[in-house]
Scaffold this motif. Structure first.
Motif: not given
Length: 231
Positions: A8-10, A14-17, A28-31, A36-38
């Protein structure tokens, strides 16, 4: 479990910037990772804050591993400290990720988290370099280095010099300033007259002890009973 945290961190990096260290970045990372988001929320209950802290801890671990693989014995101790701080900054690589984290931890609700993260970093640096202090020096070393590390990171974020050379020059100047202070402390310890002047404060400080145990769960440590005056 740890594999999912790393995955998830990796994916979040890509989305943090674009989204910052936020709940949006976690979603977004979970997707992207097919988790799953839970489950993602269970691993990072506070969303972006916990993601940012996981990223910081990863950097700490990378720094410790890199320092452990290098022979620093030929360096002066002040140069070992400079190498450790530089290594910690360099393993971060992406300035935008660090900049987003700095912005997040500047917010009042998360400032304590940021302070604890920095304290953890400087404690790891001193521990990796072999610090064995158990008295008040345990705190002064880490508090001083926290100031050096924090200011150097901020300088680095705005540095556009080749290979960030201006940052490393800044770091050297800050450490030189700290070493001058340490030399003054040493002079006080060697001067009987000055030792007598500071006898009271030194007696109080002698009661302050470093945290014990691994991990150091009782931060910031403890205070013993002050020594009784004779006569």
């Amino acid at each position: 479990m740890n594999d999912q945290i790393e995955t998830l961190l990796d994916a979040a990096l890509l989305h943090v910037p674009f989204d910052g260290w936020s709940d949006e970045a976690l979603k977004a990372a979970a997707s992207d990772a097919g988790i799953d988001l839970a489950t993602a929320r269970a691993l990072f209950p506070r969303g972006g804050v916990d993601l940012a802290l996981a990223y910081h801890r990863r950097g700490d671990s990378q720094m410790a591993a890199k320092l452990a693989s290098e022979d620093l014995s030929h360096l002066r101790f002040r140069d070992r400290i400079a190498t450790a701080v530089r290594t910690r900054i360099e393993v971060a690589e992406d300035r935008e990720l660090v900049r987003r984290g700095t912005t997040l931890f500047a917010l009042p609700p998360y400032a304590p988290d940021g302070a604890r993260a920095i304290w953890g970093t400087v404690d790891l640096i001193w521990t990796t370099l072999g610090d064995t202090s158990t008295d008040y020096n345990w705190y002064t070393k880490r508090a001083t280095l926290a100031g050096v590390y924090s200011s150097t990171v901020l300088y680095w974020l705005g540095d556009d010099s080749p290979d960030a050379q201006a940052t490393w020059n800044f770091l050297d100047r800050r450490i030189d300033g700290v070493m001058q202070f340490e030399r003054v402390k040493g002079a006080v310890e060697k001067n009987p007259a000055l030792r007598a002047v500071f006898a009271g404060p030194r007696a109080i400080l002698s009661c302050i002890k470093a945290p014990v145990g691994t991990p150091k769960t009782d931060l910031p440590g403890y205070v013993t009973q002050p020594p009784r005056q004779q006569g």
